[in-house]
Design a protein around this motif. Sequence first.
Motif, PDB file in Angstrom:
ATOM      1  N   VAL A 125       0.465  11.823   0.030  1.00 26.40           N
ATOM      2  CA  VAL A 125      -0.338  12.991   0.402  1.00 26.40           C
ATOM      3  C   VAL A 125       0.514  14.254   0.361  1.00 26.40           C
ATOM      4  O   VAL A 125       1.699  14.241   0.693  1.00 26.40           O
ATOM      5  CB  VAL A 125      -0.954  12.792   1.812  1.00 26.40           C
TER       6      VAL A 125
ATOM      7  N   ARG B 165       0.828  -1.208   0.000  1.00 24.20           N
ATOM      8  CA  ARG B 165       0.000   0.000   0.000  1.00 24.20           C
ATOM      9  C   ARG B 165       0.859   1.253   0.000  1.00 24.20           C
ATOM     10  O   ARG B 165       1.711   1.441   0.862  1.00 24.20           O
ATOM     11  CB  ARG B 165      -0.897   0.012   1.236  1.00 24.20           C
TER      12      ARG B 165
ATOM     13  N   TYR C  45       4.982  11.846   1.782  1.00 25.80           N
ATOM     14  CA  TYR C  45       4.252  13.108   1.967  1.00 25.80           C
ATOM     15  C   TYR C  45       5.117  14.306   1.580  1.00 25.80           C
ATOM     16  O   TYR C  45       6.331  14.319   1.768  1.00 25.80           O
ATOM     17  CB  TYR C  45       3.722  13.238   3.396  1.00 25.80           C
TER      18      TYR C  45
ATOM     19  N   LYS D 109      -4.894  11.900   8.958  1.00 21.92           N
ATOM     20  CA  LYS D 109      -6.154  11.583   8.281  1.00 21.92           C
ATOM     21  C   LYS D 109      -5.894  10.721   7.047  1.00 21.92           C
ATOM     22  O   LYS D 109      -6.647   9.783   6.763  1.00 21.92           O
ATOM     23  CB  LYS D 109      -6.866  12.881   7.890  1.00 21.92           C
ATOM     24  N   ALA D 110      -4.828  11.042   6.324  1.00 19.70           N
ATOM     25  CA  ALA D 110      -4.489  10.272   5.116  1.00 19.70           C
ATOM     26  C   ALA D 110      -4.142   8.829   5.473  1.00 19.70           C
ATOM     27  O   ALA D 110      -4.535   7.890   4.769  1.00 19.70           O
ATOM     28  CB  ALA D 110      -3.313  10.935   4.396  1.00 19.70           C
TER      29      ALA D 110
ATOM     30  N   ALA E 262      -5.214   7.189   8.139  1.00 18.04           N
ATOM     31  CA  ALA E 262      -6.410   6.541   8.686  1.00 18.04           C
ATOM     32  C   ALA E 262      -7.392   6.083   7.605  1.00 18.04           C
ATOM     33  O   ALA E 262      -8.253   5.239   7.864  1.00 18.04           O
ATOM     34  CB  ALA E 262      -7.112   7.492   9.650  1.00 18.04           C
ATOM     35  N   LYS E 263      -7.272   6.615   6.401  1.00 15.94           N
ATOM     36  CA  LYS E 263      -8.179   6.249   5.305  1.00 15.94           C
ATOM     37  C   LYS E 263      -8.019   4.795   4.870  1.00 15.94           C
ATOM     38  O   LYS E 263      -8.902   4.209   4.259  1.00 15.94           O
ATOM     39  CB  LYS E 263      -7.936   7.157   4.088  1.00 15.94           C
ATOM     40  N   TYR E 264      -6.858   4.201   5.142  1.00 16.08           N
ATOM     41  CA  TYR E 264      -6.551   2.872   4.616  1.00 16.08           C
ATOM     42  C   TYR E 264      -6.459   1.819   5.717  1.00 16.08           C
ATOM     43  O   TYR E 264      -6.067   2.121   6.849  1.00 16.08           O
ATOM     44  CB  TYR E 264      -5.222   2.903   3.854  1.00 16.08           C
ATOM     45  N   ASN E 265      -6.808   0.608   5.344  1.00 18.16           N
ATOM     46  CA  ASN E 265      -6.586  -0.534   6.221  1.00 18.16           C
ATOM     47  C   ASN E 265      -5.161  -1.027   5.977  1.00 18.16           C
ATOM     48  O   ASN E 265      -4.866  -1.602   4.930  1.00 18.16           O
ATOM     49  CB  ASN E 265      -7.592  -1.641   5.917  1.00 18.16           C
TER      50      ASN E 265
ATOM     51  N   ILE F 146       0.720   5.259   0.432  1.00 18.71           N
ATOM     52  CA  ILE F 146      -0.079   6.392   0.905  1.00 18.71           C
ATOM     53  C   ILE F 146       0.681   7.652   0.535  1.00 18.71           C
ATOM     54  O   ILE F 146       1.768   7.908   1.053  1.00 18.71           O
ATOM     55  CB  ILE F 146      -0.302   6.334   2.427  1.00 18.71           C
TER      56      ILE F 146
END
Length: 417
Positions: free
Chosen positions: A293, A289, A323, A307-308, A310-313, A291
Amino acid sequence: MIKILHLSDIHMGSGFSHGRMNPATGFNTRLEDFVKTLSRCIDRALEDTVDLVIFGGDAFPDATPAPYVQEAFASQFRRLVDADIPTVLLVGNHDQHSQGVGGASLNIYRTLGVRGFVVGDTLTTHNIETRNGKVQVITLPWLTRSTLMTRQETEKSSLAEVNELLTERLQVVLEGEIRRLDPDVPTVLLAHLMADNATLGAERFLAVGKGFTLPLSLLTRPCFDYVALGHVHRHQNLNKSNNPPVIYPGSIERVDFSEEKEDKGYVMIELKRGSADWEFCPLPVRTFRTIEVDISKAEDPQAALMKAIAKYNIEDAVVRLIYKLRSEQMDIIDSASIHTALTPAHNYTIQAELVSQLARPRIPELTASSSIDPRSALKTYLNNREDLTDIAASMLEAAEKLLANDVEIWLEGATIE
């Protein structure tokens, strides 16, 4: 009807950087992932009592795998020996020593005379007896230019010319094998190669300057009932007419993030002379995965970052967090909180990228053609920089003093003159 399981590109022993040491076993968890996934393939072969297993090459990341990696690979394939299931192991580019000189890692199975095992390290036809009849398997291992041509022959030729000549020479050799086939026996072409219309992934970088691309027309021959390919890690069928099916099963595990969105699996085939029904069987492999941002414009960069995530499992996933931020935001990022948020992941990396201040959009009022005095120009600039709000008043005050000093110096100079 002959049942066949087709898998390829195991690459056992790769991707250790995405794992961690398992204290209970002493092995890297990514090695354990690869063993578990291979075990699922072998489980299916045993459960369905397949007649033949064909492997499309690239057992390991290189030709000299560590002994414990070789043992992990062999322990799974040994189960096929015990079940009396014939197996063909094709030699891929990663299984060979440099330029094919010095043998291949899979040759040990032939040297030891492992019952029912065929090693495909040359272009030849193997007649294999199965529980449900004979199968002809033409093995076409990974070929380099040096396999078919001398350096003198390629010296003054362009890459396109070399490719064309190599294809012609291979076609002649392949035609010789085809002429010796029994037309009444089902035939499989098992090849480790780069086809010209394949959708590529990470493997596009794996054999630059060593291999060559072959046209699909060389593979779609009526004498072949099924074309089993290896090398490309993304599952795909290159011949939409399915006559014959030309199938890359893809790799059985994700090697790196370039394969993040690819399904992984193997192919089950029901073969008879003149046709082959096939099915791609997905495998439950570890999630990768990314992430990504951009928090450079966020009012609360830390909150935006959390927040970014926390959006994913991310439970048990291999995660990379990328980032973007401005240099002045670095001190307000709480690294400890980020590490805590990523703790559920199996493994993670964090990559912070600074946004260049030079890339800011121009302010229309401050173009070269605008006639604006220095005080107004500074105020306009500060009004467009929310990140400088706290020090804007101090900067204006300092600017006023500088401008006042410049005027005094100019007046003194004028008086002296």
